[in-house]
Scaffold this motif. Structure first.
Motif, PDB file in Angstrom:
ATOM      1  N   ASN A   3      51.124  35.895  29.920  1.00  0.00           N
ATOM      2  CA  ASN A   3      50.638  36.299  28.606  1.00  0.00           C
ATOM      3  C   ASN A   3      51.708  36.950  27.729  1.00  0.00           C
ATOM      4  O   ASN A   3      51.396  37.545  26.705  1.00  0.00           O
ATOM      5  N   TRP A  41      52.207  46.832  28.464  1.00  0.00           N
ATOM      6  CA  TRP A  41      51.195  45.989  29.099  1.00  0.00           C
ATOM      7  C   TRP A  41      49.841  46.680  29.103  1.00  0.00           C
ATOM      8  O   TRP A  41      49.734  47.863  29.401  1.00  0.00           O
ATOM      9  N   LEU A  43      46.460  46.748  30.959  1.00  0.00           N
ATOM     10  CA  LEU A  43      45.827  46.328  32.208  1.00  0.00           C
ATOM     11  C   LEU A  43      44.399  45.834  31.996  1.00  0.00           C
ATOM     12  O   LEU A  43      43.951  44.889  32.649  1.00  0.00           O
ATOM     13  N   LYS A  44      43.687  46.479  31.079  1.00  0.00           N
ATOM     14  CA  LYS A  44      42.294  46.127  30.844  1.00  0.00           C
ATOM     15  C   LYS A  44      42.173  44.715  30.274  1.00  0.00           C
ATOM     16  O   LYS A  44      41.312  43.924  30.687  1.00  0.00           O
ATOM     17  N   GLU A  45      43.047  44.396  29.319  1.00  0.00           N
ATOM     18  CA  GLU A  45      43.008  43.073  28.682  1.00  0.00           C
ATOM     19  C   GLU A  45      43.895  42.057  29.396  1.00  0.00           C
ATOM     20  O   GLU A  45      43.878  40.870  29.068  1.00  0.00           O
ATOM     21  N   ASN A  46      44.717  42.551  30.328  1.00  0.00           N
ATOM     22  CA  ASN A  46      45.647  41.700  31.072  1.00  0.00           C
ATOM     23  C   ASN A  46      46.562  40.899  30.146  1.00  0.00           C
ATOM     24  O   ASN A  46      46.722  39.684  30.266  1.00  0.00           O
ATOM     25  N   LYS A  47      47.186  41.632  29.220  1.00  0.00           N
ATOM     26  CA  LYS A  47      48.106  40.967  28.289  1.00  0.00           C
ATOM     27  C   LYS A  47      49.118  41.982  27.747  1.00  0.00           C
ATOM     28  O   LYS A  47      48.952  43.197  27.885  1.00  0.00           O
TER      29      LYS A  47
END
Length: 313
Positions: A3, A41, A43-47
């Motif tokens: 991402n 980064w 973590l929650k949205e992984n992007k």
């Protein structure tokens, strides 16, 4: 790297050099790569939220406590000030000991001070290669005040002790408005540990209660003396207190552990060193404590010419 924006995938990013958790948002952290790419980064949205590209090889990262800006240090002795909302455009680039080629700044910290005082900039390395490339240093900058601590062995790591991390905070305050207020630096060296007082004038070192380096200079002779008379013992202690009067008067900043009781006997270890010094050590307990130090080199300098030839027959 799935991402990460496409413009950051053109060349290899290299290995991960630094990770720094976001100080106010547990779901975000900075990833710093060897070749200068820095990624915020989520973590929650992984992007990737934001990417930053530095022109020099990355060494370390550190956040400002407000979570809105951070510093990166680099292999050319520079550091870069980034503002998260400004994206890839750095706010400031600085080489503290430039413009000549400098060693890498291997670690950097940015700590806010009390009230309206200037923040602390603390870093290891970064010295000019030509003049001071062989030095082992930690530098502290606060506004116009700038001190470089030069050590006798390699700096392995350091940590900054702050009041904000030790005292309970007002739950009504926003996390970004809390001040670090650093009070001490603990420097781990290859041969010893050093503590520096940031609250006293001149930023003096602390006198070590334990962990003294007996071999800071190679030992060439030694002698043990037991049952030292109390009157002589007190005189050595008084002389040592005068000798170390420039050290910090504050209490040792590291807490934890218990000092074992000293034996009733008064034992001293005398060590002679390669640099001409003679040291008096209190060995009445498990932890050796430096009591006094005599530098003998000055007593013999008058007996030699500048070429090193003796003046005596």
């Amino acid at each position: 790297m799935q991402n990460v924006p496409e413009d950051c995938k053109v060349v290899s990013t290299g290995s991960v050099e630094a990770l720094q958790a976001h100080p106010t948002n547990k779901d975000k952290f900075l990833i710093g790569y060897d070749r200068g790419l820095i990624v915020l980064w989520d973590l929650k949205e992984n992007k990737a939220d934001v990417t930053f590209n530095a022109s020099q090889q990355l060494e370390s990262l550190c956040w400002n406590r407000n979570g809105k800006e951070f510093l990166s240090s680099h292999s050319d002795g520079s550091y870069v000030h980034w503002v998260v909302d400004d994206g890839n455009q750095p706010k400031e680039e600085c080489i503290p000991y430039g413009p000549f080629p400098c060693k890498a700044i291997s670690k950097i910290d940015w700590k806010t001070a009390e009230g309206d005082n200037e923040p602390f900039m603390i870093f290891s390395g970064g010295m000019a290669r030509g003049s001071y490339g062989d030095k082992f240093t930690v530098s502290v900058i606060q506004g116009e005040k700038h001190v470089t601590f030069d050590f006798t062995s390699r700096v392995l790591d350091y940590t900054v002790l702050c009041k904000a991390d030790e005292e309970p905070t007002d739950p009504g305050l926003e996390a970004g408005s809390i001040r670090d207020i650093p009070h001490s630096i603990i420097v781990l060296l290859e041969e010893e540990i050093v503590a520096i007082d940031l609250l006293s004038n001149g930023w003096p070192p602390f006198r070590l209660p334990y962990g003294n380096s007996i071999h800071a200079s190679a030992i060439t002779a030694s002698s043990h003396v037991s049952n030292v008379p109390e009157s002589l013992w007190k005189k050595i202690i008084d002389a040592g207190n005068q000798l170390f009067s420039s050290y910090s008067k504050r209490e040792w900043p590291i807490r934890g552990g218990e000092k074992q009781e000293t034996r009733k006997s008064r034992d001293i270890l005398l060590t002679g060193h390669e640099d001409g010094s003679v040291k008096f050590w209190n060995v009445s307990s498990v932890s050796m404590e430096l009591m006094y130090k005599v530098n003998t080199a000055s007593y013999f300098e008058e007996g030699f010419t500048e070429s090193g030839k003796t003046l005596f027959n």
